[in-house]
Design a protein around this motif. Structure first.
Motif, PDB file in Angstrom:
ATOM      1  N   GLY A  15       0.086  -5.082   0.031  1.00 38.31           N
ATOM      2  CA  GLY A  15       1.185  -5.747   0.713  1.00 38.31           C
ATOM      3  C   GLY A  15       2.384  -6.000  -0.186  1.00 38.31           C
ATOM      4  O   GLY A  15       3.468  -6.290   0.299  1.00 38.31           O
ATOM      5  N   ASP A  16       2.206  -5.877  -1.511  1.00 43.20           N
ATOM      6  CA  ASP A  16       3.322  -6.065  -2.435  1.00 43.20           C
ATOM      7  C   ASP A  16       4.236  -4.846  -2.444  1.00 43.20           C
ATOM      8  O   ASP A  16       3.766  -3.704  -2.450  1.00 43.20           O
ATOM      9  CB  ASP A  16       2.828  -6.301  -3.868  1.00 43.20           C
ATOM     10  N   THR A  17       5.530  -5.076  -2.461  1.00 44.74           N
ATOM     11  CA  THR A  17       6.530  -4.019  -2.607  1.00 44.74           C
ATOM     12  C   THR A  17       7.024  -4.079  -4.032  1.00 44.74           C
ATOM     13  O   THR A  17       7.468  -5.133  -4.507  1.00 44.74           O
ATOM     14  CB  THR A  17       7.686  -4.219  -1.613  1.00 44.74           C
ATOM     15  N   TRP A  30       8.141   1.239  -3.452  1.00 48.47           N
ATOM     16  CA  TRP A  30       7.020   1.535  -2.561  1.00 48.47           C
ATOM     17  C   TRP A  30       6.243   0.258  -2.283  1.00 48.47           C
ATOM     18  O   TRP A  30       6.227  -0.661  -3.095  1.00 48.47           O
ATOM     19  CB  TRP A  30       6.067   2.545  -3.200  1.00 48.47           C
ATOM     20  N   LYS A  31       5.560   0.242  -1.151  1.00 47.82           N
ATOM     21  CA  LYS A  31       4.708  -0.885  -0.785  1.00 47.82           C
ATOM     22  C   LYS A  31       3.248  -0.426  -0.832  1.00 47.82           C
ATOM     23  O   LYS A  31       2.917   0.646  -0.312  1.00 47.82           O
ATOM     24  CB  LYS A  31       5.049  -1.369   0.630  1.00 47.82           C
ATOM     25  N   ARG A  32       2.392  -1.232  -1.449  1.00 47.87           N
ATOM     26  CA  ARG A  32       0.973  -0.894  -1.517  1.00 47.87           C
ATOM     27  C   ARG A  32       0.317  -1.306  -0.205  1.00 47.87           C
ATOM     28  O   ARG A  32       0.431  -2.451   0.225  1.00 47.87           O
ATOM     29  CB  ARG A  32       0.323  -1.618  -2.686  1.00 47.87           C
ATOM     30  N   TRP A  43       0.385   4.201  -0.870  1.00 44.25           N
ATOM     31  CA  TRP A  43       1.732   3.644  -1.039  1.00 44.25           C
ATOM     32  C   TRP A  43       2.579   4.101   0.129  1.00 44.25           C
ATOM     33  O   TRP A  43       2.446   5.232   0.593  1.00 44.25           O
ATOM     34  CB  TRP A  43       2.337   4.130  -2.357  1.00 44.25           C
ATOM     35  N   ASP A  45       6.715   4.069   1.655  1.00 47.59           N
ATOM     36  CA  ASP A  45       8.120   3.777   1.348  1.00 47.59           C
ATOM     37  C   ASP A  45       8.947   3.508   2.603  1.00 47.59           C
ATOM     38  O   ASP A  45      10.163   3.490   2.558  1.00 47.59           O
ATOM     39  CB  ASP A  45       8.749   4.895   0.527  1.00 47.59           C
TER      40      ASP A  45
END
Length: 69
Positions: A15-17, A30-32, A43, A45
């Motif tokens: 959820g982290d970008t 990118w966001k995980r 990931w 984007d």
């Protein structure tokens, strides 16, 4: 100061970008996420997905600028 973190040593939370450097040395945001039926880590984007093994390094995004009051 080098703030790049090796993905093999530490990983951002789902959820982290973050800012990502790939194995082809491109750098982008990118966001995980968990993706697909298997919910494997990937990931995203905003328009495409990238497999976990393509990421070498990452770093948190900087805090937004706060104007002086």
């Amino acid at each position: 100061m080098n703030t790049w973190l090796d993905i093999k040593e530490t990983q951002p939370a789902v959820g982290d970008t973050v800012l990502v450097q790939t194995t082809s040395n491109s750098i982008d945001i990118w966001k995980r996420v968990r993706h697909g039926r298997t919910r494997k880590l990937a990931w995203h984007d905003g328009s495409r997905y990238m497999d976990e093994e393509w990421v070498k390094y990452w770093q948190p995004l900087p805090e937004p600028h706060k104007p002086a009051v």
